[in-house]
Scaffold this motif. Structure first.
Motif, PDB file in Angstrom:
ATOM      1  N   ASN A   1     -39.576 -43.611  15.087  1.00 38.23           N
ATOM      2  CA  ASN A   1     -38.125 -43.588  15.202  1.00 38.23           C
ATOM      3  C   ASN A   1     -37.659 -45.041  15.094  1.00 38.23           C
ATOM      4  O   ASN A   1     -38.152 -45.872  15.862  1.00 38.23           O
ATOM      5  CB  ASN A   1     -37.760 -43.007  16.583  1.00 38.23           C
ATOM      6  CG  ASN A   1     -36.278 -42.965  16.845  1.00 38.23           C
ATOM      7  OD1 ASN A   1     -35.481 -43.245  15.961  1.00 38.23           O
ATOM      8  ND2 ASN A   1     -35.899 -42.628  18.065  1.00 38.23           N
TER       9      ASN A   1
ATOM     10  N   SER B   1     -38.197 -32.882  24.758  1.00 35.55           N
ATOM     11  CA  SER B   1     -36.806 -33.177  24.398  1.00 35.55           C
ATOM     12  C   SER B   1     -36.443 -32.912  22.939  1.00 35.55           C
ATOM     13  O   SER B   1     -35.268 -32.861  22.612  1.00 35.55           O
ATOM     14  CB  SER B   1     -36.484 -34.647  24.688  1.00 35.55           C
ATOM     15  OG  SER B   1     -36.614 -34.936  26.051  1.00 35.55           O
TER      16      SER B   1
ATOM     17  N   TYR C   1     -39.124 -49.342  24.433  1.00 29.57           N
ATOM     18  CA  TYR C   1     -40.323 -50.154  24.725  1.00 29.57           C
ATOM     19  C   TYR C   1     -39.901 -51.566  25.134  1.00 29.57           C
ATOM     20  O   TYR C   1     -40.420 -52.138  26.086  1.00 29.57           O
ATOM     21  CB  TYR C   1     -41.257 -50.228  23.521  1.00 29.57           C
ATOM     22  CG  TYR C   1     -41.573 -48.905  22.862  1.00 29.57           C
ATOM     23  CD1 TYR C   1     -41.719 -47.747  23.624  1.00 29.57           C
ATOM     24  CD2 TYR C   1     -41.721 -48.803  21.483  1.00 29.57           C
ATOM     25  CE1 TYR C   1     -42.006 -46.539  23.025  1.00 29.57           C
ATOM     26  CE2 TYR C   1     -42.005 -47.592  20.871  1.00 29.57           C
ATOM     27  CZ  TYR C   1     -42.141 -46.459  21.632  1.00 29.57           C
ATOM     28  OH  TYR C   1     -42.411 -45.271  21.033  1.00 29.57           O
TER      29      TYR C   1
HETATM   30  C1  LIG Z   1     -36.455 -39.078  21.853  1.00 28.94           C
HETATM   31  C2  LIG Z   1     -37.656 -39.933  22.027  1.00 28.94           C
HETATM   32  C3  LIG Z   1     -38.447 -39.820  23.154  1.00 28.94           C
HETATM   33  C4  LIG Z   1     -38.124 -38.809  24.221  1.00 28.94           C
HETATM   34  O1  LIG Z   1     -37.827 -39.364  25.398  1.00 28.94           O
HETATM   35  P1  LIG Z   1     -37.561 -38.393  26.652  1.00 28.94           P
HETATM   36  O2  LIG Z   1     -37.370 -39.383  27.736  1.00 28.94           O
HETATM   37  O3  LIG Z   1     -38.796 -37.566  26.822  1.00 28.94           O
HETATM   38  O4  LIG Z   1     -36.370 -37.565  26.340  1.00 28.94           O
HETATM   39  C5  LIG Z   1     -39.573 -40.588  23.267  1.00 28.94           C
HETATM   40  N1  LIG Z   1     -39.922 -41.449  22.294  1.00 28.94           N
HETATM   41  C6  LIG Z   1     -39.194 -41.568  21.187  1.00 28.94           C
HETATM   42  C7  LIG Z   1     -39.629 -42.476  20.121  1.00 28.94           C
HETATM   43  C8  LIG Z   1     -38.029 -40.833  21.018  1.00 28.94           C
HETATM   44  O5  LIG Z   1     -37.301 -40.984  19.909  1.00 28.94           O
END
Ligand SMILES: *Cc1c(COP(=O)(O)O)cnc(C)c1O
Length: 349
Positions: A156, A210, A111
Motif C-alpha cells: 500500500n 479490515s 510504520y
Molecule cells: C489497512 C491496512 C492495515 C490494516 O490495519 P488494521 O489496523 O488492521 O485495520 C494494515 N496494513 C496495511 C498496509 C493497510 O493498508
C-alpha cells in the motif's frame, strides 16, 4: 536455507526479557464451563451478555483462525487492529533511542508513525521507480541495531507484490525480524507466507479482518510467528485487548467463508473492469498493476483532479506527498454501482 545467525534472545528488549506480565483474573482461572459462580474479577453479577471480562487469550477465535492454516494457537497473537500488533512488535524488540528499523517508501504510513512514537530511528530505503525492492540499498542500511525490516506485500499504496526470491534473500541474510504485512493478501493470486513461519524463525506475518473480511469496524489484527516470538508479544499485550463484541463478530464472520470468497471474487472482477475503464480517461497517464483492492493511478495534476472528484461526491486518496508518488491518486474498488458512478464522474471532468 535457513538463517543460522538468527537468535531471538539477541533481539528482545532487556526490560521485556525480565518482565513479569500482569496476571488477570481470567488468566488465573480459565473458565471451562464447570464452575457456576464467579467472584474473582469484581465484575457486575447481573447478566446482560457483556457483564463478564472477555477471554484474554481469545482461545476460541484463535483456534478458528489457526485451523485455516493448520497451525497452533501458540503461533498466533491477536491485536486491536494490525496497528496494535505492529506497536507490540516495536515495544517487544526495539530499544528506544538506540535501535533502528528499515522501511521502504512509498508504503503504509503507520510504520513511520510507530517508529516515531516508540523513539526508534526509521531508515528509509526507497523502492525503485518500478516499485521493486532495492536489496543492495536495504542491506547497506542494516547494522547491529537494526531490529526490524517492515515490508508490506501487496504494498500500500503501490498495489504490487514483491517477489518470493527477494523475500527469501531478506529472510536468509537479515539477523533481525522481517515483518511482512499481508493486509491485502486475500486479493492476490499468490499464497500467503504464513505457512513459511516454520521455515524462517525471523518471519512475522500480519493480517487483518479490515479489508477482504469486511470487518474494519471491529478492529482485529492477526500476527503469525514462531511460538517464541508470540510468547514475547503476549507478555506485553494489554490483558483484555480484544473486546467481547469483536471476538463474537469475528467468530461469526469467519464462518461465512463462502460469502467472503464471493465478495473477494467480485472485487477482483470489478478491479479488472475499473482498470480497463480508467484507461479511457484522458487525464490518467498511468495505471499501476494491482494485487490489492485498490488501484493507484498517475494523473496530470493530482490536487486539481482530487478536488474535482471530491466536489462531485467521491472521496479518493491523494498519495502525491509520498516519495515516487507525485501526482498519484488511489481508488479503492467499490461495488459495481459505485465504480460505475466513479467512471461517470471521471468522464464528466
Ligand atoms: C489497512 C491496512 C492495515 C490494516 O490495519 P488494521 O489496523 O488492521 O485495520 C494494515 N496494513 C496495511 C498496509 C493497510 O493498508
Amino acid at each position: 536455507m535457513s538463517n543460522l545467525d538468527f537468535n531471538i534472545d539477541n533481539l528482545v528488549r532487556d526490560n521485556v526479557k525480565n518482565l513479569k506480565p500482569y496476571s488477570s483474573a481470567r488468566d488465573e482461572y480459565i473458565s471451562d464451563g464447570s464452575r457456576k459462580i464467579f467472584m474473582d474479577a469484581n465484575e457486575s453479577p447481573f447478566d446482560n451478555g457483556l457483564n463478564r471480562y472477555p477471554d484474554p487469550q481469545q482461545r476460541l477465535l484463535k483456534k478458528k483462525i489457526a485451523d485455516r492454516f493448520d497451525m497452533a494457537t501458540s503461533q498466533i497473537l491477536l491485536g486491536n487492529g494490525s496497528d496494535e500488533v505492529l506497536d507490540l512488535i516495536f515495544r517487544g524488540f526495539c530499544e528506544p533511542g538506540s535501535d533502528n528499523i528499515i522501511t521502504m517508501p512509498p508504503t503504509y504510513g503507520m510504520y513511520k508513525v510507530l517508529a516515531g512514537v516508540n523513539d526508534i530511528e526509521n531508515r528509509e530505503v526507497c523502492l525503485t521507480t518500478e516499485f521493486e525492492l532495492d536489496l543492495e540499498a536495504i542491506f547497506s542500511q542494516v547494522d547491529e541495531n537494526t531490529k526490524l525490516i517492515m515490508l508490506c506485500s501487496p504494498n500500500n499504496p503501490t498495489g504490487n507484490r514483491f517477489s518470493d526470491d527477494d523475500l527469501k534473500s531478506l529472510l536468509t541474510q537479515f539477523r533481525g525480524l522481517l515483518v511482512l504485512d499481508e493486509a491485502y493478501i486475500d486479493f492476490s493470486d499468490k499464497a500467503s507466507w504464513v505457512s513459511q513461519i516454520k521455515e524462517y524463525p525471523n518471519l512475522i506475518v500480519t493480517q487483518t479482518l479490515s479489508k477482504a473480511y469486511g470487518m474494519a469496524g471491529i478492529r482485529l489484527g492477526i500476527c503469525y510467528a514462531s511460538e517464541s516470538i508470540i510468547e514475547i508479544l503476549n507478555r506485553i499485550k494489554p490483558p483484555y485487548n480484544i473486546n467481547q463484541l469483536s471476538q463474537q463478530s469475528a467468530m461469526k464472520r469467519l464462518e461465512s467463508v463462502d460469502v467472503i470468497a464471493d465478495q473477494v471474487s467480485e472485487i477482483l472482477r470489478e478491479r479488472e473492469k475499473l482498470i480497463v475503464q480508467l484507461g479511457e480517461i484522458p487525464f490518467i497517464e498511468k495505471i499501476y498493476p494491482s494485487d490489492a483492492n485498490f488501484v493507484l493511478v498517475r494523473v496530470d495534476d493530482a490536487d486539481r483532479r482530487y478536488s474535482q472528484i471530491l466536489n462531485r461526491g467521491v472521496v479518493v486518496r491523494n498519495r502525491s506527498n509520498l516519495p515516487l508518488c507525485e501526482n498519484t491518486l488511489r481508488f479503492t474498488v467499490g461495488t459495481a454501482e459505485e465504480n460505475r458512478q466513479l467512471i461517470q464522474i471521471l468522464k464528466s471532468i
